[in-house]
Design a protein around this motif. Structure first.
Motif, mmCIF file in Angstrom:
data_model
loop_
_atom_site.group_PDB
_atom_site.id
_atom_site.type_symbol
_atom_site.label_atom_id
_atom_site.label_comp_id
_atom_site.label_asym_id
_atom_site.label_seq_id
_atom_site.Cartn_x
_atom_site.Cartn_y
_atom_site.Cartn_z
ATOM 1 N N ARG A 4 25.584 91.302 66.408
ATOM 2 C CA ARG A 4 24.803 90.153 66.870
ATOM 3 C C ARG A 4 23.437 90.048 66.193
ATOM 4 O O ARG A 4 22.589 89.248 66.604
ATOM 5 C CB ARG A 4 24.618 90.217 68.384
ATOM 6 C CG ARG A 4 25.917 89.992 69.170
ATOM 7 C CD ARG A 4 25.649 90.034 70.661
ATOM 8 N NE ARG A 4 24.616 89.085 71.034
ATOM 9 C CZ ARG A 4 23.666 89.328 71.952
ATOM 10 N NH1 ARG A 4 23.633 90.510 72.580
ATOM 11 N NH2 ARG A 4 22.767 88.422 72.241
ATOM 12 N N ALA A 9 18.619 85.937 71.376
ATOM 13 C CA ALA A 9 18.737 86.835 72.528
ATOM 14 C C ALA A 9 19.365 86.086 73.702
ATOM 15 O O ALA A 9 19.178 84.881 73.865
ATOM 16 C CB ALA A 9 17.361 87.357 72.912
ATOM 17 N N SER A 12 21.204 88.951 79.034
ATOM 18 C CA SER A 12 21.489 90.382 79.161
ATOM 19 C C SER A 12 20.623 91.243 78.249
ATOM 20 O O SER A 12 20.545 92.461 78.438
ATOM 21 C CB SER A 12 22.973 90.642 78.867
ATOM 22 O OG SER A 12 23.288 90.297 77.529
ATOM 23 N N ASP A 13 19.984 90.635 77.253
ATOM 24 C CA ASP A 13 19.136 91.386 76.323
ATOM 25 C C ASP A 13 17.709 91.544 76.842
ATOM 26 O O ASP A 13 16.927 92.317 76.279
ATOM 27 C CB ASP A 13 19.060 90.668 74.965
ATOM 28 C CG ASP A 13 20.410 90.545 74.283
ATOM 29 O OD1 ASP A 13 21.110 91.570 74.202
ATOM 30 O OD2 ASP A 13 20.743 89.428 73.837
ATOM 31 N N SER A 263 12.216 86.158 74.937
ATOM 32 C CA SER A 263 13.545 85.545 75.067
ATOM 33 C C SER A 263 13.875 84.602 73.911
ATOM 34 O O SER A 263 15.043 84.271 73.699
ATOM 35 C CB SER A 263 13.634 84.778 76.385
ATOM 36 O OG SER A 263 12.631 83.776 76.458
ATOM 37 N N LEU A 267 17.911 88.735 67.515
ATOM 38 C CA LEU A 267 18.016 90.191 67.567
ATOM 39 C C LEU A 267 17.843 90.814 66.183
ATOM 40 O O LEU A 267 18.266 90.251 65.172
ATOM 41 C CB LEU A 267 19.364 90.599 68.151
ATOM 42 C CG LEU A 267 19.679 90.061 69.547
ATOM 43 C CD1 LEU A 267 21.021 90.605 70.027
ATOM 44 C CD2 LEU A 267 18.568 90.407 70.540
ATOM 45 N N GLY A 271 20.518 95.129 66.945
ATOM 46 C CA GLY A 271 20.837 94.447 68.191
ATOM 47 C C GLY A 271 19.724 94.465 69.216
ATOM 48 O O GLY A 271 19.920 94.014 70.345
ATOM 49 N N LYS A 272 18.537 94.966 68.852
ATOM 50 C CA LYS A 272 17.410 95.021 69.781
ATOM 51 C C LYS A 272 16.437 93.884 69.495
ATOM 52 O O LYS A 272 16.384 93.361 68.380
ATOM 53 C CB LYS A 272 16.670 96.361 69.648
ATOM 54 C CG LYS A 272 17.495 97.569 70.045
ATOM 55 C CD LYS A 272 16.678 98.850 69.896
ATOM 56 C CE LYS A 272 17.488 100.091 70.299
ATOM 57 N NZ LYS A 272 16.700 101.341 70.131
ATOM 58 N N ILE A 273 15.687 93.505 70.515
ATOM 59 C CA ILE A 273 14.590 92.561 70.310
ATOM 60 C C ILE A 273 13.429 93.355 69.723
ATOM 61 O O ILE A 273 12.951 94.319 70.321
ATOM 62 C CB ILE A 273 14.173 91.891 71.630
ATOM 63 C CG1 ILE A 273 15.315 91.040 72.184
ATOM 64 C CG2 ILE A 273 12.922 91.042 71.426
ATOM 65 C CD1 ILE A 273 15.024 90.420 73.544
#
Length: 545
Positions: A4, A9, A12-13, A263, A267, A271-273
């Motif tokens: 992703r 985002a 759920s992230d 928000s 990503l 997969g992290k912000i």
């Protein structure tokens, strides 16, 4: 690469801000647990309240330790303090103020209760200390509360002494040791009081009003170029509009949102912000504006990093932009000293070496960490200091110091000046450098390493490497100390005529980082990376034996 990466985002992230802040106040660190101790890396103490690594007790103890350090160093002037937009930053600032006021430290916070970018805080410290009348009242220093580009659940706490830049290792070790001692003692020696009598300072106004001493706004304005600036929800959010108004620029803030969950981000690669303006995945939404402006820029949460997007090249690799910026600046800043050097970190591209040589400028190569550039920027002996991770600063037009910490806003503005003055984008100018000097392939990878191996790598001497060749070329240097200042690099760098690699232990994971570059193309780079692991493995094995 996460499946992703680069996508928006989703719910759920996102972090639960209330739970994060609640954990900041409720969880208590245990100083006997390594992961819960105060630990300063290359840029302050970082952690998360959810892992009990950044909590109220950490900040109480660290702030008291900074007060004690100031006393030991005879620092009696004001302390500037500011915070970025991370959810943990505001609570940490409140905690810090409790301790500073109780210890009768003169504190200056933002006049408009605004977020404070790292470069604005560095600028404030230097502005005070370079004014003889103010300096007579005592030298100033500062605290900036930020984990930089780290994910939303993280917090960070940095100390900048009177030189305005990141504290050196001696200072951070003293502060961390004292903080952990205070935590272990149940905070009995920490003074606290309700904040009162705190003074204010216009960080934004002072910083923005002074920018004309370092950026050619007349050229930008007269060129009519269109600029898009995305603060990525960080501390520069209100600075860009102020810059546009103050200097009458065609500059649009493409995203002015501030949201502690971030928000609106796409990503990152894992997969992290993560608010990394040098990452194509994190900057995916910004890249959508590439065709709308002549220059589009991004900054991280504390605005000490830059991201440069051009219509013809997309997001520039930080190494590429640094090389372009260096060539441009040394040709367009005639009042800089003839001996002002080009500063780079040991793991930055060798394209910079070739550019510096073509300019007839001395190359000043230092270990990883912006703190190493501080002395040279202060006295003007280094005209430009930059890191491969998209952090840099440089001198004013007259050759005097601007900031001694990384300034992402400045480097973004420089891209517009370059476009306005040369009529070409930084991407076009980099392609011209490639035509002259070659096209380097550069990458950073990780290799598994135990804690013992990481410790051994950090102590490794270049002489322990027995190899004579790297990917078919004779090895010309085996470095464990930086050529520029002879400081230990905490690892090794191995060079040939057309390639190099550097290996350093990670401070947070059981891996070591391999930085590598080849002017012979991607295939040769792969060979360099493979041999780097073998060479380092052999050296570590010999050290263990």
């Amino acid at each position: 690469m996460h499946e992703r990466a680069g996508t928006p985002a989703t719910e759920s992230d996102l972090i639960d801000v209330e739970a994060l802040v609640r954990a900041y106040y409720e969880r208590r660190p245990d100083a006997s647990v390594p992961e819960q101790r105060v630990a300063f890396g290359t840029s302050g103490h970082r952690g998360s309240s959810l892992t009990t690594s950044f909590n109220e007790h950490h900040i109480l103890a660290t702030t008291q330790a900074i007060v004690d350090y100031r006393t030991a160093q005879g620092i009696t002037g004001p302390l500037f303090i500011g915070a970025d937009t991370h959810a943990l930053s505001a609570p940490a600032q409140t905690t810090a103020l409790d301790v500073l006021v109780a210890n009768r430290v003169r504190v200056l916070t933002d006049e408009f209760d605004d977020y404070v970018p790292t470069p604005a805080l560095s600028h404030a410290i230097l502005k005070w200390n370079n004014d003889p009348a103010r300096r007579a009242e005592g030298e100033a220093d500062g605290i900036v509360i930020t984990p930089s580009h780290n994910p939303p659940q993280d917090g960070g706490f940095k100390y900048n002494p009177p030189h305005g830049g990141p504290a050196d290792s001696d200072a951070t070790k003293w502060i961390a040791d004292r903080a952990n001692e205070l935590i272990a003692g149940g905070l009995a020696e920490v003074r606290q009081a309700e904040p009162s009598g705190v003074e204010t300072y216009d960080f934004r106004g002072n910083y923005v009003d002074d920018l004309h001493h370092i950026i050619d706004f007349d050229a930008i304005r007269q060129s009519g170029i269109r600029i898009g600036a995305d603060p990525l929800g960080g501390a520069s959010a209100h600075y860009w509009a102020a810059i546009a108004e103050r200097y009458d620029l065609d500059l649009t803030v493409v995203n002015g949102r501030v949201d502690p969950t971030w928000s609106f981000m796409t990503l990152d690669w894992d997969g992290k912000i993560r608010m990394d303006p040098s990452s194509p995945s994190a900057m995916a939404s910004v890249l959508e504006h590439a065709g709308d402006y002549d220059i589009v820029t991004g900054n991280d949460a504390d605005a000490d990093r830059h991201g440069i997007v051009t219509p013809d090249g997309g997001l520039m690799n930080p190494n590429h932009y640094l090389a372009v910026a260096i060539e441009y600046l040394f040709a367009h800043r005639p009042k800089w000293g003839a001996d002002a050097a080009v500063g780079k970190t040991l793991v930055s591209s060798s394209m910079i070496d070739r550019v510096a040589a073509s300019l007839g400028r001395r190359l000043w190569e230092v270990p990883v960490g912006f703190k190493w550039f501080v002395p040279g920027l202060l006295d003007g002996s280094v005209g430009f200091g930059g890191e491969e991770s998209a952090g840099a600063s440089f001198l004013r037009f007259d050759g005097t110091v601007w900031t001694t910490d990384k300034d992402g806003i400045l480097l973004c503005l420089l891209a517009s000046e370059i476009r306005a003055v040369t009529g070409e984008s930084p991407s076009e100018l980099y392609r011209k450098l490639v035509e002259r000097f070659g096209d380097p392939a550069y990458e950073r990878t990780d290799a598994a390493a135990s804690p013992a191996q990481k410790a051994a790598l950090g102590r490794l001497d270049g002489d322990a490497i027995t190899a004579s060749e790297l990917a078919g070329e004779p090895i010309t240097a085996k470095l464990s100390h930086a050529p520029g200042n002879d400081a230990a690099v905490g690892g090794v760098k191995v060079q040939t005529a057309d390639a190099w690699f550097a290996a350093r232990p990670s401070g947070t994971e059981d891996v070591y980082k391999i930085y590598a570059e080849s002017f012979k193309g991607p295939e040769h780079l792969r060979a360099v990376q493979a041999e780097a692991q073998r060479i380092v493995g052999d050296a570590l094995g010999a050290a263990a034996g």
